[in-house]
Motif scaffolding. Structure first.
Motif, mmCIF file in Angstrom:
data_model
loop_
_atom_site.group_PDB
_atom_site.id
_atom_site.type_symbol
_atom_site.label_atom_id
_atom_site.label_comp_id
_atom_site.label_asym_id
_atom_site.label_seq_id
_atom_site.Cartn_x
_atom_site.Cartn_y
_atom_site.Cartn_z
ATOM 1 N N VAL A 117 0.841 -1.196 0.000
ATOM 2 C CA VAL A 117 0.000 0.000 0.000
ATOM 3 C C VAL A 117 0.883 1.255 0.000
ATOM 4 C CG1 VAL A 117 -1.860 1.255 1.198
ATOM 5 C CG2 VAL A 117 -1.841 -1.252 1.207
ATOM 6 N N THR A 118 0.457 2.263 -0.789
ATOM 7 C CA THR A 118 1.216 3.519 -0.862
ATOM 8 C C THR A 118 0.491 4.613 -0.066
ATOM 9 O OG1 THR A 118 0.028 4.449 -2.767
ATOM 10 C CG2 THR A 118 1.806 2.865 -3.233
ATOM 11 N N SER A 119 1.143 5.760 0.075
ATOM 12 C CA SER A 119 0.505 6.884 0.785
ATOM 13 C C SER A 119 -0.785 7.286 0.067
ATOM 14 C CB SER A 119 1.468 8.072 0.858
ATOM 15 O OG SER A 119 1.821 8.501 -0.460
ATOM 16 N N GLU A 120 -0.769 7.225 -1.264
ATOM 17 C CA GLU A 120 -1.993 7.577 -2.004
ATOM 18 C C GLU A 120 -3.062 6.505 -1.821
ATOM 19 O OE1 GLU A 120 -1.056 10.974 -2.236
ATOM 20 O OE2 GLU A 120 -2.873 10.547 -3.386
ATOM 21 N N GLY A 121 -2.638 5.280 -1.601
ATOM 22 C CA GLY A 121 -3.606 4.226 -1.284
ATOM 23 C C GLY A 121 -4.285 4.507 0.039
ATOM 24 N N TYR A 122 -3.502 4.887 1.039
ATOM 25 C CA TYR A 122 -4.095 5.233 2.342
ATOM 26 C C TYR A 122 -4.992 6.453 2.247
ATOM 27 C CZ TYR A 122 -1.161 1.891 4.893
ATOM 28 O OH TYR A 122 -0.583 0.733 5.377
ATOM 29 N N ARG A 123 -4.588 7.447 1.407
ATOM 30 C CA ARG A 123 -5.428 8.619 1.240
ATOM 31 C C ARG A 123 -6.780 8.228 0.634
ATOM 32 N NH1 ARG A 123 -3.587 13.749 0.809
ATOM 33 N NH2 ARG A 123 -1.554 13.042 0.066
ATOM 34 N N ALA A 124 -6.736 7.357 -0.362
ATOM 35 C CA ALA A 124 -7.981 6.945 -1.035
ATOM 36 C C ALA A 124 -8.860 6.128 -0.094
ATOM 37 C CB ALA A 124 -7.647 6.155 -2.295
ATOM 38 N N LEU A 125 -8.240 5.251 0.715
ATOM 39 C CA LEU A 125 -9.021 4.489 1.704
ATOM 40 C C LEU A 125 -9.726 5.456 2.650
ATOM 41 C CD1 LEU A 125 -6.486 1.645 2.694
ATOM 42 C CD2 LEU A 125 -8.656 1.332 1.456
ATOM 43 N N THR A 126 -8.991 6.478 3.083
ATOM 44 C CA THR A 126 -9.554 7.450 4.030
ATOM 45 C C THR A 126 -10.689 8.236 3.384
ATOM 46 O OG1 THR A 126 -7.370 7.652 5.061
ATOM 47 C CG2 THR A 126 -8.978 9.386 5.555
ATOM 48 N N GLU A 127 -10.496 8.663 2.149
ATOM 49 C CA GLU A 127 -11.537 9.443 1.464
ATOM 50 C C GLU A 127 -12.811 8.621 1.285
ATOM 51 O OE1 GLU A 127 -8.572 12.496 -1.010
ATOM 52 O OE2 GLU A 127 -9.325 10.645 -1.956
ATOM 53 N N ARG A 128 -12.640 7.359 0.935
ATOM 54 C CA ARG A 128 -13.825 6.491 0.774
ATOM 55 C C ARG A 128 -14.536 6.303 2.111
ATOM 56 N NH1 ARG A 128 -10.871 5.212 -3.684
ATOM 57 N NH2 ARG A 128 -11.686 3.835 -5.307
ATOM 58 N N LEU A 129 -13.756 6.132 3.171
ATOM 59 C CA LEU A 129 -14.360 5.937 4.492
ATOM 60 C C LEU A 129 -15.103 7.201 4.923
ATOM 61 C CD1 LEU A 129 -14.685 4.057 6.970
ATOM 62 C CD2 LEU A 129 -12.715 5.245 7.939
ATOM 63 N N LEU A 130 -14.476 8.362 4.714
ATOM 64 C CA LEU A 130 -15.108 9.630 5.123
ATOM 65 C C LEU A 130 -16.387 9.877 4.330
ATOM 66 C CD1 LEU A 130 -11.934 11.892 5.449
ATOM 67 C CD2 LEU A 130 -13.333 11.023 7.319
ATOM 68 N N ASP A 131 -16.370 9.558 3.044
ATOM 69 C CA ASP A 131 -17.583 9.737 2.213
ATOM 70 C C ASP A 131 -18.716 8.851 2.745
ATOM 71 O OD1 ASP A 131 -16.196 11.473 0.618
ATOM 72 O OD2 ASP A 131 -15.875 10.070 -1.046
ATOM 73 N N THR A 132 -18.371 7.622 3.092
ATOM 74 C CA THR A 132 -19.384 6.696 3.613
ATOM 75 C C THR A 132 -19.890 7.170 4.976
ATOM 76 O OG1 THR A 132 -18.242 4.890 2.461
ATOM 77 C CG2 THR A 132 -19.847 4.267 4.151
ATOM 78 N N ALA A 133 -18.963 7.601 5.828
ATOM 79 C CA ALA A 133 -19.350 8.074 7.166
ATOM 80 C C ALA A 133 -20.181 9.351 7.074
ATOM 81 C CB ALA A 133 -18.104 8.315 8.010
ATOM 82 N N ALA A 134 -19.918 10.164 6.043
ATOM 83 C CA ALA A 134 -20.711 11.393 5.870
ATOM 84 C C ALA A 134 -22.172 11.030 5.619
ATOM 85 C CB ALA A 134 -20.151 12.212 4.708
ATOM 86 N N ASP A 135 -22.389 9.955 4.864
ATOM 87 C CA ASP A 135 -23.770 9.497 4.582
ATOM 88 C C ASP A 135 -24.402 8.846 5.813
ATOM 89 O OD1 ASP A 135 -23.480 10.306 2.011
ATOM 90 O OD2 ASP A 135 -23.247 8.315 1.136
ATOM 91 N N LEU A 136 -23.608 8.145 6.597
ATOM 92 C CA LEU A 136 -24.169 7.284 7.648
ATOM 93 C C LEU A 136 -24.229 7.932 9.025
ATOM 94 C CD1 LEU A 136 -22.379 3.906 6.734
ATOM 95 C CD2 LEU A 136 -24.711 4.627 6.127
ATOM 96 N N CYS A 137 -23.195 8.735 9.350
ATOM 97 C CA CYS A 137 -23.122 9.179 10.754
ATOM 98 C C CYS A 137 -22.469 10.549 10.890
ATOM 99 C CB CYS A 137 -22.359 8.143 11.584
ATOM 100 S SG CYS A 137 -20.715 7.714 10.975
ATOM 101 N N GLY A 138 -22.830 11.441 9.967
ATOM 102 C CA GLY A 138 -22.326 12.808 10.067
ATOM 103 C C GLY A 138 -20.817 12.917 9.980
ATOM 104 N N GLY A 139 -20.188 11.904 9.386
ATOM 105 C CA GLY A 139 -18.734 11.939 9.202
ATOM 106 C C GLY A 139 -17.947 11.654 10.467
ATOM 107 N N ARG A 140 -18.636 11.154 11.487
ATOM 108 C CA ARG A 140 -17.956 10.917 12.781
ATOM 109 C C ARG A 140 -16.994 9.739 12.655
ATOM 110 N NH1 ARG A 140 -22.932 12.679 14.666
ATOM 111 N NH2 ARG A 140 -23.793 10.571 14.759
#
Ligand SMILES: Cc1nn(C)c(C)c1/N=N/c1ccc(/C=C/C(=O)NO)cc1
Ligand SMILES: [Zn+2]
Length: 366
Positions: free
Chosen positions: A280-303
């Protein structure tokens, strides 16, 4: 986005020694004193990159506090807590419980501060002081089980923070995503029978703990289906991890509808880590984080609250951590100078055998 940040210099004073429990120096056998992989340097260098990059100035600094006995006992047995505290009083310290996790005098207070750091991050997010938070704590926690420490972990920082969110803050459903390269056995075990805590672990197949984190570990009793394991073959890179995120993690989170998401954030799945063989690269971790934040924004106010776990390359963990915390704060600062090298590795894209491994895990989702 406002992002909270927990760090304290005393995390760098946690003493893991030079023998790792099993390898005392032995000149006649050619064994020099070990530089323990779980040492302060990697975390200090991540902290310093956050400062030097200027990102730290854009974060809301949160001071950790010690987790109380009561808070630790929501996850751990009294015997484990008492043993750690007793050995922590000894000048030469003791071991977290598996014989592989030595600690120095005063380790109890530092481990309690690590667990408390995760609690402080959860409280700041639940109080709306920040949108999300990263707790750069040490020692790590995700291998620590209710009755014993393990794999450099003394107390389950994330598990203690989950129990705090539920018992003290009235949160009813919490999801934990563990992207450390090693199986999040401790967090899984703490909630294995609990239908209100979803634990998802992405890890290199069968590295540590041995014979742990298999796909068929799905929870038990009322908790059946509340544990998800995605063992990935050695050599898995950004493509495999993002495919696992998109086809297993995000659907599992959407089905579970958590009110809070915690991440056991280790960087030892990186392309330059000595403790495993992922890419995994730094950009891989960034993309994992962005996907998680997008999902959390829909589900739980991004918490989203992240608590630091493993990650042992002192040159590369800083850039992986920077990418994650930049994504949380919604800013960009310095480029990863190693990216041209690691992103160029053959096999970064999803490979057929990796697709099969992820699809097999997805087929078990409830
Ligand atoms: C098994 C076994 N047997 N023996 C003799 C030894 C020395 C064994 N492995 N120890 C390990 C291997 C990996 C970790 C990783 C921790 C981490 O980064 N977690 O996130 C910890 C201890
Ligand atoms: Zn790890």
């Amino acid at each position: 986005m406002t992002t909270g940040y927990v760090y304290h210099e005393i995390f760098g004073w946690h003493d893991t020694g030079t023998h790792a429990g099993l390898f005392p120096s032995n000149p006649a056998a050619g064994l020099q004193p070990l530089v323990h992989v779980e040492n302060a340097e990697t975390k200090r260098r991540l902290h310093e990159l956050l400062v030097v990059s200027g990102l730290a100035d854009q974060l809301v600094r949160l001071a950790p506090r010690a987790a109380t006995e009561e808070e630790i006992l929501r996850v751990h047995d009294r015997a484990h807590l008492d043993r750690v505290r007793a050995e922590s009083l000894l000048p030469k310290g003791g071991d977290a419980g598996d014989g592989l996790s030595p600690f120095g005098q005063g380790a109890y207070e530092i481990a309690a501060l690590a667990a408390g750091g995760a609690i402080v991050a959860v409280d700041a997010v639940l109080d709306g002081v920040v949108d999300n938070a990263y707790a750069l704590v040490r020692p790590p926690g995700h291998h620590a089980e209710p009755q014993t420490g393990m794999g450099f972990c003394i107390f389950g920082n994330v598990a203690v923070a989950v129990r705090h969110a539920m018992a003290a803050r009235g949160i009813e459903r919490v999801a934990v995503l563990d992207w450390d390269v090693h199986h999040g056995n401790g967090t899984q075990k703490a909630f294995y029978a609990d239908p209100d805590v979803l634990t998802i672990s992405l890890h290199q197949d069968d590295v540590f703990p041995p014979r742990s984190g298999y796909r068929d570990e799905r929870g038990e009793g009322a908790g059946l289906g509340s544990a998800v394991n995605v063992p990935l073959p050695a050599g898995s890179g950004d493509g495999a991890y993002l495919y696992a995120m998109d086809t297993v993690v995000v659907p599992a989170l959407r089905a579970f509808e958590p009110q809070l998401v915690l991440v056991a954030s280790g960087f030892d799945a990186s392309a330059m880590d000595p403790m495993a063989r992922q890419m995994v690269t730094s950009e891989g971790y960034r993309a994992l984080t962005e996907r998680l934040l997008d999902t959390a924004a829909d589900l739980c106010g991004g918490r989203v609250v992240m608590s630091h776990e493993g990650g042992y390359n002192p040159s590369y963990v800083p850039f992986c951590g920077l990418a994650v915390i930049e994504a949380m704060a919604g800013v960009r600062t310095l480029d990863d100078p190693f990216l041209p090298i690691v992103s160029g590795f053959a096999g970064q894209d999803l490979q057929p055998h990796q697709r099969e491994a992820v699809d097999a895990a997805r087929s078990l989702l409830k």
